[in-house]
Write an enzyme that holds these catalytic residues in place. Structure first.
Site, short mmCIF file in Angstrom:
data_model
loop_
_atom_site.label_atom_id
_atom_site.label_comp_id
_atom_site.label_asym_id
_atom_site.label_seq_id
_atom_site.Cartn_x
_atom_site.Cartn_y
_atom_site.Cartn_z
N HIS A 9 -6.52 4.18 7.36
CA HIS A 9 -5.88 3.88 6.08
C HIS A 9 -5.19 5.12 5.50
O HIS A 9 -4.17 5.00 4.82
CB HIS A 9 -6.91 3.31 5.10
CG HIS A 9 -6.32 2.74 3.85
ND1 HIS A 9 -5.33 1.78 3.86
CD2 HIS A 9 -6.56 2.99 2.53
CE1 HIS A 9 -4.99 1.47 2.61
NE2 HIS A 9 -5.73 2.19 1.79
N ALA A 62 2.85 -2.42 3.86
CA ALA A 62 2.66 -1.42 4.90
C ALA A 62 2.23 -2.18 6.15
O ALA A 62 1.41 -3.08 6.06
CB ALA A 62 1.57 -0.44 4.48
N SER A 95 0.83 -1.21 0.00
CA SER A 95 0.00 0.00 0.00
C SER A 95 0.86 1.25 0.00
O SER A 95 1.75 1.39 0.84
CB SER A 95 -0.87 0.06 1.26
OG SER A 95 -1.81 -0.95 1.25
N TYR A 141 -8.93 -10.00 2.67
CA TYR A 141 -10.15 -9.27 3.06
C TYR A 141 -10.97 -8.80 1.87
O TYR A 141 -12.11 -8.37 2.01
CB TYR A 141 -9.83 -8.08 3.98
CG TYR A 141 -8.93 -7.03 3.38
CD1 TYR A 141 -9.40 -6.14 2.43
CD2 TYR A 141 -7.60 -6.92 3.77
CE1 TYR A 141 -8.57 -5.17 1.87
CE2 TYR A 141 -6.76 -5.98 3.23
CZ TYR A 141 -7.25 -5.10 2.28
OH TYR A 141 -6.43 -4.16 1.72
N GLU A 142 -10.39 -8.87 0.65
CA GLU A 142 -11.18 -8.52 -0.53
C GLU A 142 -12.16 -9.63 -0.89
O GLU A 142 -13.00 -9.46 -1.77
CB GLU A 142 -10.25 -8.25 -1.72
CG GLU A 142 -9.41 -7.00 -1.54
CD GLU A 142 -8.36 -6.86 -2.64
OE1 GLU A 142 -8.71 -6.35 -3.71
OE2 GLU A 142 -7.21 -7.27 -2.42
N ASN A 152 2.38 3.07 10.84
CA ASN A 152 1.68 3.62 12.01
C ASN A 152 2.15 2.88 13.26
O ASN A 152 2.60 1.74 13.18
CB ASN A 152 0.15 3.47 11.84
CG ASN A 152 -0.27 2.04 11.54
OD1 ASN A 152 0.05 1.49 10.48
ND2 ASN A 152 -0.95 1.43 12.47
N MET A 187 -1.92 -7.06 6.87
CA MET A 187 -2.99 -7.88 6.28
C MET A 187 -2.59 -8.56 4.96
O MET A 187 -3.46 -8.89 4.15
CB MET A 187 -4.22 -7.00 6.04
CG MET A 187 -4.70 -6.26 7.27
SD MET A 187 -6.02 -5.11 6.86
CE MET A 187 -6.13 -4.14 8.37
N SER A 188 -1.31 -8.72 4.73
CA SER A 188 -0.90 -9.31 3.44
C SER A 188 0.31 -10.22 3.63
O SER A 188 0.58 -10.69 4.73
CB SER A 188 -0.55 -8.19 2.46
OG SER A 188 0.62 -7.51 2.90
N HIS A 247 -3.94 0.96 -4.73
CA HIS A 247 -3.40 -0.18 -5.49
C HIS A 247 -3.87 -0.07 -6.93
O HIS A 247 -5.05 0.10 -7.19
CB HIS A 247 -3.90 -1.50 -4.90
CG HIS A 247 -3.27 -1.87 -3.60
ND1 HIS A 247 -2.33 -2.85 -3.47
CD2 HIS A 247 -3.44 -1.36 -2.36
CE1 HIS A 247 -1.94 -2.94 -2.21
NE2 HIS A 247 -2.62 -2.04 -1.51
N HIS A 266 -5.62 -9.20 -1.41
CA HIS A 266 -5.69 -9.41 0.04
C HIS A 266 -6.83 -10.34 0.39
O HIS A 266 -7.89 -10.28 -0.25
CB HIS A 266 -5.96 -8.07 0.75
CG HIS A 266 -4.96 -7.00 0.47
ND1 HIS A 266 -5.01 -6.22 -0.65
CD2 HIS A 266 -3.89 -6.58 1.19
CE1 HIS A 266 -4.01 -5.35 -0.61
NE2 HIS A 266 -3.31 -5.55 0.49
N1 HPA Z 1 -2.74 -3.24 11.40
C1 HPA Z 1 -2.96 -4.09 10.39
N2 HPA Z 1 -2.57 -3.85 9.15
C2 HPA Z 1 -1.91 -2.71 8.91
C3 HPA Z 1 -1.64 -1.79 9.92
C4 HPA Z 1 -2.08 -2.07 11.24
O1 HPA Z 1 -1.89 -1.29 12.18
N3 HPA Z 1 -0.96 -0.76 9.35
C5 HPA Z 1 -0.82 -1.07 8.04
N4 HPA Z 1 -1.40 -2.25 7.77
#
Ligand code: HPA
Length: 283
Positions: free
Chosen positions: A257, A116, A33, A88-89, A243, A219-220, A64, A86
């Site tokens: 996001h 990310a 991402s 989650y898609e 983050n 998440m990937s 993306h 991903h």
């Molecule tokens: N959690 C899960 N997935 C993420 C995060 C997070 O804090 N930051 C970027 N992708």
């Protein structure tokens, strides 16, 4: 039960691309991402939209692009995924293996995977990079594994080992590259904790992931790495810490996001430089 793609189905994707791409790529790249700028740096680009490739899925996430970029980066022939798939898609797990298997058919030797991720390790700062040395995948342990279903021995064995999935030599080479680029202080190493998303984690879940040994959470990647290990592709994977995960109940901050994409934008150039320089040094 899933309609897993047979070798023949993946060959259909490959055959379509092979008609367009004359020089076989040596290295695969998957952009995380906000990190698709890597694809922009590719020279002599040939771009193929996912939607045009038979049996390929399309990616639905903001930030993306959904295309393959073929060309040269750091002097190496690359194929770069701008946009990944991903869990989650809503993709079934086996579908995540398809692009890796196409890479394998092209004769790719190793894959660079970026993502990310949230920083769990309390010593990590936003904007740091983390070389992934291993992962813990809750979706994987729970059955969301790209190898679930019928095994096609043409790609790999029924029960592949994944203990060496993150290649030590490639990791060292990327670390040494970071040292030479003068960004050693932002280069970490650690365990990627994979979750299904798309909701970010609760405070209790983040504390659990930290206690279990996770340094970064995202998440990937884990499914891609398992698929790569299965078909014998080496992997070098690097997270961008976008983050800082909040793990106390007093804080009112929350992951979002936009912050992930913002850090991606701020650090994309550094990530691109790192990967390009790394590629120049690859044998
Ligand atoms: N959690 C899960 N997935 C993420 C995060 C997070 O804090 N930051 C970027 N992708």
């Amino acid at each position: 039960m899933a309609e897993e793609y047979s070798h023949e189905k993946v060959i259909e994707s490959y055959d379509y691309l092979k008609k367009i791409i004359k020089e076989n790529p040596e290295v695969g790249i998957i952009c995380g991402s906000g990190l698709s700028g890597l694809g922009e740096d590719v020279e002599n680009k040939i771009i193929v939209k996912y939607g045009d490739i038979p049996n390929f899925m399309t990616s639905t996430v903001q930030g993306h692009k959904g295309q393959l970029v073929f060309g040269r980066l750091g002097g190496k022939k690359v194929m770069c995924m701008q946009g990944r798939f991903h869990p989650y898609e809503g993709h079934e797990a086996w579908k995540i293996a398809v692009p890796l298997r196409v890479m394998k058919l092209f004769g790719v030797e190793f894959v660079i995977i970026t993502n990310a991720a949230g920083g769990l390790n309390r010593s990590f700062g936003v904007g740091d990079f983390m070389l992934i040395k291993d992962h813990i995948s809750f979706p994987g342990l729970g059955g969301y594994n790209p190898l679930w279903g019928k095994n096609d021995d043409k790609f790999g064995p029924r029960f592949p080992a994944v203990t060496q999935a993150y290649d030590k030599n490639l990791r060292k080479l990327m670390y040494d590259t970071a040292v030479d680029l003068g960004i050693k202080d932002t280069m970490r190493e650690g365990i990627y904790f994979n979750v299904a998303g798309p909701s970010y984690e609760t405070i209790a879940e983040l504390n659990l992931a930290l206690k279990l040994g996770g340094d970064a959470i995202g998440m990937s990647t884990a499914q891609e790495v398992v698929a790569a290990a299965h078909c014998g592709l080496k992997v070098c994977a690097c997270s961008l810490i976008t983050n800082y995960c909040i793990i106390d109940y007093e804080s009112t901050e929350a992951a979002n996001h936009e912050e992930v994409l913002e850090t991606g934008r701020a650090r994309a150039a550094a990530m691109q430089k790192l990967v390009t320089e790394f590629l120049k040094r690859c044998p």
